[in-house]
Design a protein around this motif. Structure first.
Motif, PDB file in Angstrom:
ATOM      1  N   GLY A 172       0.814  -1.212   0.000  1.00 30.10           N
ATOM      2  CA  GLY A 172       0.000   0.000   0.000  1.00 30.10           C
ATOM      3  C   GLY A 172       0.842   1.253   0.000  1.00 30.10           C
ATOM      4  N   LEU A 173       1.960   1.219   0.714  1.00 30.87           N
ATOM      5  CA  LEU A 173       2.871   2.367   0.744  1.00 30.87           C
ATOM      6  C   LEU A 173       3.473   2.626  -0.639  1.00 30.87           C
ATOM      7  N   ILE A 174       3.863   1.542  -1.333  1.00 34.05           N
ATOM      8  CA  ILE A 174       4.404   1.695  -2.690  1.00 34.05           C
ATOM      9  C   ILE A 174       3.349   2.311  -3.604  1.00 34.05           C
ATOM     10  N   CYS A 175       2.124   1.825  -3.502  1.00 32.72           N
ATOM     11  CA  CYS A 175       1.045   2.373  -4.334  1.00 32.72           C
ATOM     12  C   CYS A 175       0.719   3.818  -3.958  1.00 32.72           C
ATOM     13  N   THR A 176       0.791   4.129  -2.666  1.00 32.69           N
ATOM     14  CA  THR A 176       0.549   5.507  -2.216  1.00 32.69           C
ATOM     15  C   THR A 176       1.631   6.443  -2.747  1.00 32.69           C
ATOM     16  N   ILE A 177       2.868   5.986  -2.730  1.00 35.00           N
ATOM     17  CA  ILE A 177       3.967   6.785  -3.284  1.00 35.00           C
ATOM     18  C   ILE A 177       3.726   7.021  -4.775  1.00 35.00           C
ATOM     19  N   GLY A 178       3.293   5.974  -5.470  1.00 33.77           N
ATOM     20  CA  GLY A 178       2.979   6.115  -6.887  1.00 33.77           C
ATOM     21  C   GLY A 178       1.880   7.131  -7.133  1.00 33.77           C
ATOM     22  N   GLN A 179       0.826   7.072  -6.325  1.00 31.30           N
ATOM     23  CA  GLN A 179      -0.271   8.038  -6.476  1.00 31.30           C
ATOM     24  C   GLN A 179       0.200   9.448  -6.153  1.00 31.30           C
ATOM     25  N   PHE A 180       1.058   9.577  -5.162  1.00 32.90           N
ATOM     26  CA  PHE A 180       1.621  10.882  -4.811  1.00 32.90           C
ATOM     27  C   PHE A 180       2.421  11.452  -5.986  1.00 32.90           C
ATOM     28  N   ILE A 181       3.201  10.598  -6.641  1.00 35.65           N
ATOM     29  CA  ILE A 181       3.989  11.040  -7.801  1.00 35.65           C
ATOM     30  C   ILE A 181       3.066  11.507  -8.923  1.00 35.65           C
ATOM     31  N   VAL A 182       1.997  10.738  -9.178  1.00 34.82           N
ATOM     32  CA  VAL A 182       1.048  11.119 -10.229  1.00 34.82           C
ATOM     33  C   VAL A 182       0.425  12.472  -9.915  1.00 34.82           C
TER      34      VAL A 182
ATOM     35  N   ASN B  37      -0.335  18.227 -10.750  1.00 38.57           N
ATOM     36  CA  ASN B  37      -0.586  19.535 -10.145  1.00 38.57           C
ATOM     37  C   ASN B  37       0.569  20.523 -10.315  1.00 38.57           C
ATOM     38  N   PHE B  38       1.805  20.032 -10.224  1.00 31.17           N
ATOM     39  CA  PHE B  38       2.937  20.943 -10.305  1.00 31.17           C
ATOM     40  C   PHE B  38       3.716  20.799 -11.601  1.00 31.17           C
ATOM     41  N   GLY B  39       3.547  19.678 -12.293  1.00 29.81           N
ATOM     42  CA  GLY B  39       4.247  19.478 -13.554  1.00 29.81           C
ATOM     43  C   GLY B  39       3.403  19.832 -14.761  1.00 29.81           C
ATOM     44  N   GLY B  40       2.113  20.035 -14.533  1.00 29.71           N
ATOM     45  CA  GLY B  40       1.218  20.402 -15.614  1.00 29.71           C
ATOM     46  C   GLY B  40       0.941  19.286 -16.609  1.00 29.71           C
ATOM     47  N   LEU B  41       1.142  18.047 -16.190  1.00 32.56           N
ATOM     48  CA  LEU B  41       0.918  16.927 -17.099  1.00 32.56           C
ATOM     49  C   LEU B  41      -0.519  16.425 -17.013  1.00 32.56           C
ATOM     50  N   LYS B  42      -0.980  15.843 -18.117  1.00 30.71           N
ATOM     51  CA  LYS B  42      -2.279  15.186 -18.101  1.00 30.71           C
ATOM     52  C   LYS B  42      -2.146  13.887 -17.321  1.00 30.71           C
ATOM     53  N   LYS B  43      -3.269  13.338 -16.890  1.00 22.27           N
ATOM     54  CA  LYS B  43      -3.259  12.137 -16.051  1.00 22.27           C
ATOM     55  C   LYS B  43      -2.521  10.974 -16.721  1.00 22.27           C
TER      56      LYS B  43
ATOM     57  N   CYS C 117       5.189   8.305 -13.813  1.00 18.72           N
ATOM     58  CA  CYS C 117       5.195   7.651 -12.501  1.00 18.72           C
ATOM     59  C   CYS C 117       5.740   6.231 -12.620  1.00 18.72           C
ATOM     60  N   THR C 118       5.295   5.518 -13.651  1.00 17.72           N
ATOM     61  CA  THR C 118       5.789   4.157 -13.870  1.00 17.72           C
ATOM     62  C   THR C 118       7.298   4.163 -14.067  1.00 17.72           C
ATOM     63  N   LEU C 119       7.782   5.088 -14.883  1.00 17.90           N
ATOM     64  CA  LEU C 119       9.224   5.180 -15.113  1.00 17.90           C
ATOM     65  C   LEU C 119       9.978   5.502 -13.826  1.00 17.90           C
ATOM     66  N   ILE C 120       9.448   6.407 -13.036  1.00 16.19           N
ATOM     67  CA  ILE C 120      10.102   6.792 -11.778  1.00 16.19           C
ATOM     68  C   ILE C 120      10.135   5.622 -10.802  1.00 16.19           C
ATOM     69  N   LEU C 121       9.027   4.888 -10.706  1.00 11.14           N
ATOM     70  CA  LEU C 121       8.985   3.737  -9.792  1.00 11.14           C
ATOM     71  C   LEU C 121       9.942   2.636 -10.233  1.00 11.14           C
TER      72      LEU C 121
END
Length: 153
Positions: free
Chosen positions: A35-45, A50-56, A63-67
């Motif tokens: 759950g923590l890994i998934c939460t980190i992933g959602q946080f990255i998305v 919100n701050f990178g201006g990217l679409k979902k 996010c996948t690449l970062i993880l």
């Protein structure tokens, strides 16, 4: 000493040295870490949206690449193995576990060379996952296609 007696002595030894695991505690650790890994992933998305201006969709891809990159780096540093030892399947099931399986195999066989070591062995663990993933997606696609022809899907 006969064979049966030797086998019994061996079984007794195995039971003595095998650690007893608390299933409930192991499941809780897996649930929390997964759950923590998934939460980190959602946080990255959310951060990328919100701050990178990217679409979902784009944020999810990044996010996948970062993880995956994070998992490979943690595997190379020997940290991901400690996480897996603690959390079990909670760290192996997400995409980070898949990246860990590929990276750890590459690290293990790097001393055998680029071609016969890394090149031949890198997908030893991940290969069956890829194979059966492609096979099952092809089969499900075929079933869906037949369903659309018959008007079911």
């Amino acid at each position: 000493m006969d064979t049966k007696q030797g086998q019994q002595i061996y079984q007794d030894y195995i039971e003595k040295v095998t650690p007893k695991a608390n299933l409930g505690a192991r499941m809780l650790k897996a649930f929390i870490v997964g759950g923590l890994i998934c939460t980190i992933g959602q946080f990255i998305v959310e951060l990328l949206q919100n701050f990178g201006g990217l679409k979902k969709e784009d944020a999810s891809l990044y996010c996948t690449l970062i993880l995956v990159l994070s998992s490979v780096i943690l595997t190379g540093l020997g940290i991901y193995r400690k996480i897996v030892n603690f959390a079990g399947a909670g760290a192996l099931v997400p995409i980070t576990g898949f990246a860990n399986s590929v990276a750890s195999t590459a690290i293990e066989y790097k001393f055998e060379g680029q071609v016969f070591g890394i090149g031949c062995k890198i997908f030893t663990i991940a290969g069956p996952v890829i194979l059966y993933g492609i096979l099952s997606s092809w089969l499900l696609g075929l079933i869906y296609w037949i369903g659309t022809l018959l008007g079911i899907a």
